[in-house]
Design an enzyme around this catalytic site. Structure first.
Site, PDB file in Angstrom:
ATOM      1  N   TYR A  48       0.890  -1.162   0.000  1.00  0.00           N
ATOM      2  CA  TYR A  48       0.000   0.000   0.000  1.00  0.00           C
ATOM      3  C   TYR A  48       0.921   1.202   0.000  1.00  0.00           C
ATOM      4  CZ  TYR A  48      -4.510  -2.264   0.925  1.00  0.00           C
ATOM      5  OH  TYR A  48      -5.669  -2.983   0.817  1.00  0.00           O
TER       6      TYR A  48
ATOM      7  N   ASP B 280      -5.993  -0.211  -6.396  1.00  0.00           N
ATOM      8  CA  ASP B 280      -7.443   0.027  -6.353  1.00  0.00           C
ATOM      9  C   ASP B 280      -7.929   0.606  -5.023  1.00  0.00           C
ATOM     10  OD1 ASP B 280      -7.230  -2.235  -4.779  1.00  0.00           O
ATOM     11  OD2 ASP B 280      -8.284  -3.564  -6.166  1.00  0.00           O
TER      12      ASP B 280
ATOM     13  N   HIS C 297     -10.456  -6.365  -5.678  1.00  0.00           N
ATOM     14  CA  HIS C 297     -10.172  -6.383  -4.244  1.00  0.00           C
ATOM     15  C   HIS C 297     -11.211  -7.249  -3.508  1.00  0.00           C
ATOM     16  CE1 HIS C 297      -7.461  -3.876  -1.549  1.00  0.00           C
ATOM     17  NE2 HIS C 297      -8.164  -4.549  -0.650  1.00  0.00           N
TER      18      HIS C 297
HETATM   19  C1  FNR Z   1      -8.217  -8.376   1.123  1.00  0.00           C
HETATM   20  N1  FNR Z   1      -7.532  -7.957  -0.026  1.00  0.00           N
HETATM   21  C2  FNR Z   1      -6.421  -7.152   0.113  1.00  0.00           C
HETATM   22  N2  FNR Z   1      -5.714  -6.764  -0.981  1.00  0.00           N
HETATM   23  C3  FNR Z   1      -4.613  -5.991  -0.854  1.00  0.00           C
HETATM   24  O1  FNR Z   1      -3.985  -5.666  -1.863  1.00  0.00           O
HETATM   25  N3  FNR Z   1      -4.188  -5.591   0.377  1.00  0.00           N
HETATM   26  C4  FNR Z   1      -4.844  -5.934   1.516  1.00  0.00           C
HETATM   27  O2  FNR Z   1      -4.441  -5.548   2.617  1.00  0.00           O
HETATM   28  C5  FNR Z   1      -6.013  -6.720   1.397  1.00  0.00           C
HETATM   29  N4  FNR Z   1      -6.716  -7.078   2.499  1.00  0.00           N
HETATM   30  C6  FNR Z   1      -7.788  -7.927   2.384  1.00  0.00           C
HETATM   31  C7  FNR Z   1      -8.438  -8.354   3.545  1.00  0.00           C
HETATM   32  C8  FNR Z   1      -9.485  -9.262   3.446  1.00  0.00           C
HETATM   33  C9  FNR Z   1     -10.147  -9.743   4.688  1.00  0.00           C
HETATM   34  C10 FNR Z   1      -9.909  -9.733   2.179  1.00  0.00           C
HETATM   35  C11 FNR Z   1     -11.030 -10.727   2.049  1.00  0.00           C
HETATM   36  C12 FNR Z   1      -9.285  -9.291   1.038  1.00  0.00           C
HETATM   37  C13 FNR Z   1      -7.937  -8.436  -1.370  1.00  0.00           C
HETATM   38  C14 FNR Z   1      -7.278  -9.776  -1.713  1.00  0.00           C
HETATM   39  O3  FNR Z   1      -5.906  -9.621  -1.934  1.00  0.00           O
HETATM   40  C15 FNR Z   1      -7.875 -10.377  -2.988  1.00  0.00           C
HETATM   41  O4  FNR Z   1      -7.836  -9.424  -4.028  1.00  0.00           O
HETATM   42  C16 FNR Z   1      -9.315 -10.869  -2.803  1.00  0.00           C
HETATM   43  O5  FNR Z   1      -9.536 -11.334  -1.503  1.00  0.00           O
HETATM   44  C17 FNR Z   1      -9.628 -11.990  -3.785  1.00  0.00           C
HETATM   45  O6  FNR Z   1     -10.954 -12.383  -3.696  1.00  0.00           O
HETATM   46  P1  FNR Z   1     -11.454 -13.683  -2.853  1.00  0.00           P
HETATM   47  O7  FNR Z   1     -10.549 -14.843  -3.186  1.00  0.00           O
HETATM   48  O8  FNR Z   1     -11.421 -13.288  -1.414  1.00  0.00           O
HETATM   49  O9  FNR Z   1     -12.851 -13.867  -3.356  1.00  0.00           O
END
Ligand code: FNR
Length: 354
Positions: free
Chosen positions: A134, A162, A241
């Site tokens: 991030y 995003d 995301h």
């Molecule tokens: C995320 N995701 C996410 N992405 C990212 O770039 N940084 C982050 O800190 C987080 N944190 C995060 C927390 C939680 C609880 C979830 C469920 C998701 C998004 C993650 O990397 C990914 O893009 C999605 O979770 C993919 O979708 P599915 O497999 O959860 O359906």
């Protein structure tokens, strides 16, 4: 229920729901606003149909893959999710150990429960970890984080693009969850993790400060994929995301088709790997993503459900099931290797599905 009864990823979701605290679940399960995109991510995979070929020797099926040149037992990686300690006190450390047992790559989150040192110390010498960034609006800080990740041995930098501002996750806000708390702290120190100014010029700058391959995570339009290619990044992740940012965006399977079409026959196309995440819960989903042209897929929530319900063993079993399902699908499709998986093995039937 015992872990032996977990036959599919959905079983882990149910087990997690019965075992995990409400606040943690609220944070993990939720999507933004009406959760339209969250649901669409899941169901859209079901609208693609498989066209198996028969009478192919599938005595041995090989799903082993390379992601950005690094070996993986299958075309699957663990995508970064924040604060894994919510699911289990062992958090990201257990996820990394499970990733090693399954031979897959773990993308470490910026917003981790355990320190970067703890997460990288948990890595086996043969294991590969990536780092999700991030971008802080304090660019010196961002540069320091990139350098620390590189020094700690992370092999690729996934820049999340995003989150110019956090999405609204109302389910989570209602159960007074973590996202609300996190959002509270980031409002207080908004310079810390999100930057609404982040733009294409910054990506070129990241190129200049690291030798790690750079992947942009969170592409949702063909034009942006083309721009990423022109910038010379090593990869992109088609992702919304997990439906947690802008509700009303399309499923990632639909965007993936658009992105592949936009990139088709552009010079340098083969140098940029395209990944996808969102709603992938079955080996057949992985197969469909590869048939559309993805190099590998990312998994988010199922890892947290496995972790929350059964700790490291749960994550290992989630990955094991995905591998078994993918290999079964490959055998039934008449594709003994990943190279055999071609676009003509899937069809979308609009009359039937929409
Ligand atoms: C995320 N995701 C996410 N992405 C990212 O770039 N940084 C982050 O800190 C987080 N944190 C995060 C927390 C939680 C609880 C979830 C469920 C998701 C998004 C993650 O990397 C990914 O893009 C999605 O979770 C993919 O979708 P599915 O497999 O959860 O359906």
């Amino acid at each position: 229920p015992s872990i032996k009864k977990m036959l599919r990823l959905a079983d882990f979701e149910e087990a997690a729901i019965s075992r995990m605290p409400r606040e943690a679940l609220g944070y993990i399960t939720s999507g933004a606003n009406d959760e339209i995109t969250l649901r669409e991510n899941r169901v859209a995979w079901n609208r693609l149909w498989l066209r198996p070929r028969v009478l192919v020797d599938v005595t041995s099926v090989d799903a082993s893959s390379r992601i950005l040149g690094f070996k993986s037992s299958m075309p699957v990686y663990i995508s970064a999710t924040a604060v894994n300690g919510l699911a289990h006190p062992g958090g990201e450390v257990l996820v990394t150990r499970a990733a090693h047992a399954a031979g897959v790559i773990h993308m470490l989150p910026t917003l981790s429960s355990r320190t970067l040192e703890e997460m990288t110390a948990a890595r086996h010498p043969d294991q590969v970890q990536f780092y999700q960034l991030y971008v802080s609006s304090d660019r010196q800080r961002a540069a320091d984080m990139v350098r620390c990740a590189e020094v700690a041995g992370c092999k690729a930098l996934f820049i999340t693009v995003d989150v110019p501002v956090p999405g609204r996750r109302e389910t989570d806000m209602r159960c007074k969850g973590v996202a609300a708390t996190l959002a509270g702290t980031t409002v207080a120190s908004s310079a810390t993790f999100y930057d609404p100014k982040l733009s294409w010029a910054d990506i070129a700058w990241f190129r200049s400060i690291t030798t790690m391959p750079i992947v942009l995570k969170g592409i949702q339009a063909g034009e942006d994929a083309v721009q990423a290619l022109h910038l010379g990044v090593d990869g992109i992740v088609v992702s919304n995301h997990g439906g947690r940012q802008l509700d009303g965006t399309r499923s990632t399977v639909q965007v993936l088709a658009e992105v592949m079409e936009a990139l088709r026959s552009l010079p340098g196309r083969s140098k940029m790997e395209v990944f996808v995440d969102g709603g992938i819960r079955r080996g057949t989903d992985i197969f469909k993503a590869l048939a559309l042209g993805a190099k590998a897929v990312g998994i988010g929530r199922p890892v947290l459900y496995g972790l929350g319900a059964f700790g490291q063993d749960g994550v290992e079993q989630v990955l094991h099931l995905l591998g078994e399902e993918l290999r079964t699908c490959m055998a039934l499709m008449g594709t003994p290797t990943l190279a055999d998986i071609k676009p003509n093995l899937i069809v979308s039937d609009h009359r039937r599905c929409y």
